[in-house]
Design a protein around this motif. Structure first.
Motif: not given
Length: 387
Positions: A140-152, A161-169, A220-225
């Protein structure tokens, strides 16, 4: 003859901007003499120097387009454009505040609550609060509408919960604005929201992604709950898509999309001035300069449109496509104009080292901020709608 729908019109900078440009150049000359500026390519991405940022902030050159009531400079986008153009041309270390100044601050100003504005914006303008972008994911780099990270929803707020990628800094900044799905919907652009997340919060794990040079910029920027309160939500639930498309216009149209490798061109001219320069070398440098001037005019037009509150998404995509291709092609031209052995292990700031750094950063020029293939789709659709 009618203007192209992609035209932004000619922009003339105000007289005040010329005076400001000279002030910035004088400051940069002092910094260069002090050895804090080495004229490096991609300095907005890899030049992390919080002390340099704070010296800029003391002069009012961070958050300068934010309102004064929130600690900003209350100046326009065109004046900010002049400042960042000079910083990039000099290869100054500006990556610490880059995202906060360019898009996190304006986004919080536009969409945030009054509490968020009062808390974050003065810190950004003081050069004391740095942000990362939490948009891209694997697949989901350029197609941001397909992000899998969820907020409940939770009793006290939200769980991410989810994993972001190419998160600078993400390993050194303070906060990230995270795009997450908060509701399933047949419309893939609906049900997305953004959250301001403290990068030092529990259940966050950061994993480095190293550049070809070995530099640690992306993660990689992991959000683990990760638990956040309601006050972390930016704007209203479901407004995420509208917000990120607005941010991307800022991200794609600025001078960092065509000036990343200008320090290498400047270094080339310095090398040629020390030797007899052939007419062919003169001509090739002249053609590069002419292309640079035309892309700059388009970028300035986008800045003027944003200043006037006019949409410029299509033109911003064009700047990014033309500008980032130019950045890579400039490196190839420089190698042909003055062939030398590129060496990343050479003395820092020397011509062979700068050339090696520009070459090794080249794969990223057209990828970051949305691949050029995606951007050409945006440009084509804009042309169709205006034909």
């Amino acid at each position: 003859m009618a203007l192209s729908p992609l035209a932004t019109g000619a922009v003339t900078l105000p007289v005040e901007a010329r005076k400001l440009r000279q002030e910035v150049r004088d400051f940069l000359a002092e910094e260069r003499a002090a050895g804090t500026i080495l004229g490096r390519p991609d300095s907005w991405l890899t030049g992390w120097d919080p002390a340099f940022t704070r010296r800029l902030a003391e002069r009012g050159w961070v958050g300068m387009a934010l309102p004064q009531e929130y600690g900003g400079g209350g100046r326009g986008n065109l004046e900010r454009y002049v400042v960042i153009e000079e910083l990039l041309a000099a290869g100054a270390p500006v990556s610490a505040h880059w995202v906060a100044d360019r898009q996190a601050g304006p986004s919080i100003l536009r969409h945030g609550t009054e509490h968020q504005r009062e808390f974050y914006l003065p810190r950004i303008a003081a050069g004391e609060c740095f942000f990362s972008i939490g948009m891209s994911e694997q697949n989901s780099g350029s197609d941001l509408a397909s992000v899998q990270t969820r907020a409940e929803r939770t009793a006290g707020g939200w769980r991410l919960t989810g994993t972001k990628m190419w998160t600078g800094g993400a390993h050194i900044n303070d906060y990230a604005i995270v795009l997450a799905r908060t509701e399933d919907s047949e419309d893939r652009h609906a049900g997305l929201s953004q959250f301001i997340v403290d990068l030092r919060a529990p259940r966050i794990r950061v994993e480095p992604i190293r550049l070809l040079t070995g530099e640690h910029t992306f993660n990689y920027f992991h959000l683990e709950g990760v638990e956040v309160g309601d006050d972390a939500l930016l704007g209203r639930p479901g407004d995420g898509w509208r917000q990120v498309t607005g941010e991307l216009a800022l991200e794609r149209s600025g001078p960092e999309r065509f000036l990343s490798t200008l320090p290498l061109l400047t270094a080339l001219v310095g090398q040629l001035q020390r030797a007899a320069c052939s007419p062919e070398q003169h001509g090739r440098v002249g053609r590069l300069t002419a292309r640079l001037a035309s892309i700059r005019q388009l970028s300035l037009g986008v800045a003027a449109a944003l200043e006037a509150g006019r949409p410029a998404d299509v033109q911003a995509a064009l700047v990014k496509d033309l500008g980032t291709r130019f950045e890579g092609e400039l490196v190839g031209e420089v190698r042909e104009v003055l062939p030398v052995a590129a060496r990343f292990d050479a003395t820092r700031g020397t011509y062979p080292e700068l050339l090696a750094a520009a070459i090794l950063h080249s794969p990223g020029y057209t990828l970051r901020g949305g691949t050029n293939e995606i951007l050409r789709g945006i440009i084509t659709r804009g042309l169709e709608l205006n034909s």
